[in-house]
Design a protein around this motif. Sequence first.
Motif, PDB file in Angstrom:
ATOM      1  N   LEU A 164       0.803  -1.221   0.000  1.00 28.49           N
ATOM      2  CA  LEU A 164       0.000   0.000   0.000  1.00 28.49           C
ATOM      3  C   LEU A 164       0.840   1.277   0.000  1.00 28.49           C
ATOM      4  O   LEU A 164       0.685   2.119  -0.877  1.00 28.49           O
ATOM      5  N   MET A 165       1.718   1.422   0.952  1.00 27.06           N
ATOM      6  CA  MET A 165       2.450   2.681   1.114  1.00 27.06           C
ATOM      7  C   MET A 165       3.290   3.032  -0.113  1.00 27.06           C
ATOM      8  O   MET A 165       3.210   4.156  -0.626  1.00 27.06           O
ATOM      9  N   ILE A 166       4.111   2.111  -0.566  1.00 28.06           N
ATOM     10  CA  ILE A 166       4.979   2.378  -1.718  1.00 28.06           C
ATOM     11  C   ILE A 166       4.149   2.655  -2.974  1.00 28.06           C
ATOM     12  O   ILE A 166       4.417   3.645  -3.671  1.00 28.06           O
ATOM     13  N   PRO A 167       3.124   1.852  -3.278  1.00 31.86           N
ATOM     14  CA  PRO A 167       2.287   2.194  -4.435  1.00 31.86           C
ATOM     15  C   PRO A 167       1.619   3.571  -4.314  1.00 31.86           C
ATOM     16  O   PRO A 167       1.521   4.305  -5.306  1.00 31.86           O
ATOM     17  N   GLN A 168       1.188   3.942  -3.117  1.00 33.63           N
ATOM     18  CA  GLN A 168       0.594   5.270  -2.930  1.00 33.63           C
ATOM     19  C   GLN A 168       1.627   6.370  -3.204  1.00 33.63           C
ATOM     20  O   GLN A 168       1.335   7.345  -3.904  1.00 33.63           O
ATOM     21  N   LEU A 169       2.812   6.235  -2.634  1.00 29.92           N
ATOM     22  CA  LEU A 169       3.860   7.247  -2.837  1.00 29.92           C
ATOM     23  C   LEU A 169       4.284   7.333  -4.304  1.00 29.92           C
ATOM     24  O   LEU A 169       4.479   8.425  -4.837  1.00 29.92           O
ATOM     25  N   ARG A 170       4.435   6.183  -4.949  1.00 30.18           N
ATOM     26  CA  ARG A 170       4.796   6.190  -6.378  1.00 30.18           C
ATOM     27  C   ARG A 170       3.725   6.878  -7.215  1.00 30.18           C
ATOM     28  O   ARG A 170       4.035   7.651  -8.117  1.00 30.18           O
ATOM     29  N   GLU A 171       2.467   6.566  -6.920  1.00 25.85           N
ATOM     30  CA  GLU A 171       1.382   7.183  -7.669  1.00 25.85           C
ATOM     31  C   GLU A 171       1.417   8.704  -7.514  1.00 25.85           C
ATOM     32  O   GLU A 171       1.341   9.434  -8.504  1.00 25.85           O
ATOM     33  N   ALA A 172       1.546   9.178  -6.293  1.00 26.42           N
ATOM     34  CA  ALA A 172       1.579  10.626  -6.055  1.00 26.42           C
ATOM     35  C   ALA A 172       2.774  11.270  -6.747  1.00 26.42           C
ATOM     36  O   ALA A 172       2.646  12.314  -7.397  1.00 26.42           O
ATOM     37  N   ALA A 173       3.940  10.646  -6.617  1.00 25.93           N
ATOM     38  CA  ALA A 173       5.162  11.213  -7.187  1.00 25.93           C
ATOM     39  C   ALA A 173       5.094  11.330  -8.702  1.00 25.93           C
ATOM     40  O   ALA A 173       5.503  12.333  -9.286  1.00 25.93           O
ATOM     41  N   THR A 174       4.553  10.308  -9.354  1.00 25.51           N
ATOM     42  CA  THR A 174       4.511  10.322 -10.819  1.00 25.51           C
ATOM     43  C   THR A 174       3.322  11.113 -11.358  1.00 25.51           C
ATOM     44  O   THR A 174       3.469  11.880 -12.304  1.00 25.51           O
TER      45      THR A 174
END
Length: 178
Positions: free
Chosen positions: A103-113
């Motif tokens: 959850l956390m890493i996919p959320q951060l990646r989504e926001a960053a990109t």
Amino acid sequence: TEEMVERLLQAAKPDFVQYDSKGHPGWLGWPSKVGPSAPGMVKDSLAIWRKVTARRGVALYIHFSGVWDSEAVKRHPEWARVPPDGKKEDRQTSTFGPYADELMIPQLREAATKYELDGAWVDGECWATSPDYCEAARRAFGKEPPKSAKDPGWLEWLEFNRAQFRKYVRHYIDEVHK
């Protein structure tokens, strides 16, 4: 609105701004494919902030709650930290579990990109982390963990949990930057 953000940036003339993208309750402040997005969202305000900050040359950072994620624990009780009494935590995720990867890493990646962010700071981490008595932690420790500072091996148990926390942080930093 763009006009409101424009007026604020004009008045404050900041070098950067921070958007509160995920607080401790665990809801995301943008329409997300990863989720969970805050209910009742009307506009993509993070997109508005990015559009205006990019136009003005102002860096955009997000605040993001990590270990403390009440919604993740509600949806996935198996991700919860376990205190010494054995009852699952209702706010803290376990650094020994799959929360970061699933959850956390996919959320951060989504926001960053999606928003071409300039950075993020992760809150609700070291100060929200406590020794974890989940099965994975107990197995990794290799012996019965002490329950309190009065018990033998308490400092070893604390250092074991601190080392795990450092691994957890290094892991998500490395993964988000891939």
